[in-house]
Write a protein that holds these residues in place. Sequence first.
Motif, PDB file in Angstrom:
ATOM      1  N   LEU A   1       0.956  -1.061   0.001  1.00 19.97           N
ATOM      2  CA  LEU A   1      -0.023   0.000  -0.034  1.00 19.97           C
ATOM      3  C   LEU A   1       0.723   1.164   0.111  1.00 19.97           C
ATOM      4  O   LEU A   1       0.683   2.424  -0.885  1.00 19.97           O
ATOM      5  CB  LEU A   1      -0.823   0.088   1.129  1.00 19.97           C
ATOM      6  N   ALA A   2       1.748   1.201   0.989  1.00 23.44           N
ATOM      7  CA  ALA A   2       2.628   2.538   1.047  1.00 23.44           C
ATOM      8  C   ALA A   2       3.413   2.913  -0.110  1.00 23.44           C
ATOM      9  O   ALA A   2       3.464   4.155  -0.551  1.00 23.44           O
ATOM     10  CB  ALA A   2       3.834   2.294   2.324  1.00 23.44           C
ATOM     11  N   ILE A   3       3.958   2.105  -0.789  1.00 20.89           N
ATOM     12  CA  ILE A   3       4.967   2.454  -1.964  1.00 20.89           C
ATOM     13  C   ILE A   3       4.256   3.038  -3.124  1.00 20.89           C
ATOM     14  O   ILE A   3       4.502   4.039  -3.723  1.00 20.89           O
ATOM     15  CB  ILE A   3       5.785   1.218  -2.397  1.00 20.89           C
ATOM     16  N   PRO A   4       3.134   2.295  -3.609  1.00 16.75           N
ATOM     17  CA  PRO A   4       2.597   2.926  -4.667  1.00 16.75           C
ATOM     18  C   PRO A   4       1.654   4.158  -4.261  1.00 16.75           C
ATOM     19  O   PRO A   4       1.690   5.361  -4.916  1.00 16.75           O
ATOM     20  CB  PRO A   4       1.462   1.702  -5.169  1.00 16.75           C
ATOM     21  N   PHE A   5       1.167   4.097  -3.056  1.00 12.84           N
ATOM     22  CA  PHE A   5       0.465   5.249  -2.554  1.00 12.84           C
ATOM     23  C   PHE A   5       1.380   6.578  -2.545  1.00 12.84           C
ATOM     24  O   PHE A   5       1.004   7.649  -3.159  1.00 12.84           O
ATOM     25  CB  PHE A   5      -0.161   5.161  -1.154  1.00 12.84           C
ATOM     26  N   ASN A   6       2.690   6.276  -2.186  1.00 14.36           N
ATOM     27  CA  ASN A   6       3.331   7.542  -2.033  1.00 14.36           C
ATOM     28  C   ASN A   6       3.881   8.066  -3.581  1.00 14.36           C
ATOM     29  O   ASN A   6       4.114   9.176  -3.927  1.00 14.36           O
ATOM     30  CB  ASN A   6       4.999   7.175  -1.487  1.00 14.36           C
TER      31      ASN A   6
ATOM     32  N   THR B   1      10.055  -3.147   6.950  1.00 15.77           N
ATOM     33  CA  THR B   1       9.708  -1.823   6.990  1.00 15.77           C
ATOM     34  C   THR B   1      11.287  -1.185   6.669  1.00 15.77           C
ATOM     35  O   THR B   1      12.054  -0.955   7.520  1.00 15.77           O
ATOM     36  CB  THR B   1       9.025  -1.346   7.984  1.00 15.77           C
ATOM     37  N   THR B   2      11.386  -0.380   5.412  1.00 15.68           N
ATOM     38  CA  THR B   2      12.504   0.316   5.131  1.00 15.68           C
ATOM     39  C   THR B   2      12.489   1.954   5.651  1.00 15.68           C
ATOM     40  O   THR B   2      11.297   2.159   6.213  1.00 15.68           O
ATOM     41  CB  THR B   2      13.006   0.375   3.751  1.00 15.68           C
ATOM     42  N   ASN B   3      13.478   2.382   5.729  1.00 11.90           N
ATOM     43  CA  ASN B   3      13.267   3.956   6.000  1.00 11.90           C
ATOM     44  C   ASN B   3      11.979   4.730   5.446  1.00 11.90           C
ATOM     45  O   ASN B   3      11.481   5.635   5.757  1.00 11.90           O
ATOM     46  CB  ASN B   3      14.633   4.744   6.131  1.00 11.90           C
ATOM     47  N   LEU B   4      12.186   4.428   3.938  1.00  9.31           N
ATOM     48  CA  LEU B   4      11.352   5.141   3.233  1.00  9.31           C
ATOM     49  C   LEU B   4       9.853   4.936   3.596  1.00  9.31           C
ATOM     50  O   LEU B   4       8.997   5.598   3.793  1.00  9.31           O
ATOM     51  CB  LEU B   4      11.528   4.561   1.719  1.00  9.31           C
TER      52      LEU B   4
ATOM     53  N   LYS C   1       8.926   3.832   6.472  1.00 11.05           N
ATOM     54  CA  LYS C   1       8.577   4.470   7.774  1.00 11.05           C
ATOM     55  C   LYS C   1       8.288   5.780   7.892  1.00 11.05           C
ATOM     56  O   LYS C   1       7.277   6.226   8.436  1.00 11.05           O
ATOM     57  CB  LYS C   1       9.685   4.035   8.502  1.00 11.05           C
ATOM     58  N   SER C   2       9.147   6.462   6.761  1.00 12.06           N
ATOM     59  CA  SER C   2       8.608   7.783   6.386  1.00 12.06           C
ATOM     60  C   SER C   2       7.103   7.994   5.929  1.00 12.06           C
ATOM     61  O   SER C   2       6.391   8.909   6.298  1.00 12.06           O
ATOM     62  CB  SER C   2       9.527   8.542   5.559  1.00 12.06           C
ATOM     63  N   ILE C   3       6.844   7.256   4.862  1.00  6.64           N
ATOM     64  CA  ILE C   3       5.647   7.077   4.193  1.00  6.64           C
ATOM     65  C   ILE C   3       4.384   6.852   5.188  1.00  6.64           C
ATOM     66  O   ILE C   3       3.455   7.879   5.073  1.00  6.64           O
ATOM     67  CB  ILE C   3       5.450   6.209   2.982  1.00  6.64           C
TER      68      ILE C   3
ATOM     69  N   GLN D   1      -2.454   8.541   6.606  1.00  8.78           N
ATOM     70  CA  GLN D   1      -3.062   8.128   7.954  1.00  8.78           C
ATOM     71  C   GLN D   1      -4.435   8.474   7.820  1.00  8.78           C
ATOM     72  O   GLN D   1      -5.234   7.588   8.359  1.00  8.78           O
ATOM     73  CB  GLN D   1      -2.305   9.016   9.022  1.00  8.78           C
ATOM     74  N   SER D   2      -4.837   9.659   7.225  1.00  7.09           N
ATOM     75  CA  SER D   2      -6.113   9.728   7.057  1.00  7.09           C
ATOM     76  C   SER D   2      -6.978   9.106   6.543  1.00  7.09           C
ATOM     77  O   SER D   2      -7.900   8.527   6.455  1.00  7.09           O
ATOM     78  CB  SER D   2      -6.232  11.347   6.677  1.00  7.09           C
ATOM     79  N   LYS D   3      -6.398   8.438   5.126  1.00  3.16           N
ATOM     80  CA  LYS D   3      -7.080   7.719   4.550  1.00  3.16           C
ATOM     81  C   LYS D   3      -7.318   6.358   4.867  1.00  3.16           C
ATOM     82  O   LYS D   3      -8.308   5.626   4.758  1.00  3.16           O
ATOM     83  CB  LYS D   3      -6.396   7.698   2.980  1.00  3.16           C
ATOM     84  N   ILE D   4      -6.248   5.733   5.592  1.00  6.95           N
ATOM     85  CA  ILE D   4      -6.162   4.620   6.420  1.00  6.95           C
ATOM     86  C   ILE D   4      -7.260   4.433   7.459  1.00  6.95           C
ATOM     87  O   ILE D   4      -7.973   3.421   7.600  1.00  6.95           O
ATOM     88  CB  ILE D   4      -5.110   4.178   6.891  1.00  6.95           C
TER      89      ILE D   4
END
Length: 253
Positions: free
Chosen positions: A48-53, A80-83, A85-87, A94-97
């Motif tokens: 979720l995080a990578i494509p969302f970003n 979880t990579t640093n990327l 973790k930042s995303i 967070q709002s969308k989740i």
Amino acid sequence: MNKIFTLLLLFFLVISCNKSNEKTKILFITTNVNEMKNEPNGTYLIELAIPFNKFSEKNLKIDIVSPKGGEIPIYHNGDTTNLVKSIIKSELLQSKIKNSLKPTEINPEEYLAVIIPGGYGQFWDTHKDVDILRVISEIYDNGGIVGTIGHGTATLIDVKLNSGEYLVKDKTMTSFPTWNEKNIMKQSGFGKLLPYDMETELLKRGANLKVYNHEKKINYEIVDSENRLITASFANGGKFVADEVLKLIDKTK
């Protein structure tokens, strides 16, 4: 004078209507199932995080939908990579989740693409939710792109188009491999806890399926650009799917 005013009014109404129907968004399909075998589950974080970003960086509007709406469960296995973790700290994500939409709140005409990240919950709720399947079908029939990652492909199994045919029929694609499920995935009881085998079901529906070859180590990430379908076998395919979706969006502009 009145005729000119009427014509101008009609012109602006048409322009306004066209703008309101303009496709400007990306839709993520997620699960509400939060556990399997008494272990945390949901949508797999990096999928979720990578494509969302990626889509956020392109200033595209993003919505998340789940069968029940509301807060969606997210899980990971410590990868979880640093990327990432930042995303995940992003206020937008967070709002969308925490506030995923219900399928009935979605207007399919607004979306450029559907992205389906993995998570085992997809096997139980999204793939048989009639409203979720309708949303995917309508976005695709309206010219939208579909992208799936890992186990997220399970959601496509029962999606039917207006033509009455399965969306996956005659599409070149991949999915999470049965071999890996049976030999590596302890959480699913090596596939025994799942209600069906994804490869088997996709083949039944006429997909031109290419899956990971554990002997030749061929990792499939497939773009069927003619059919607007992009699929990746594993969780690390999120970047690939997002990048290829963006390329197809650019081509259709």
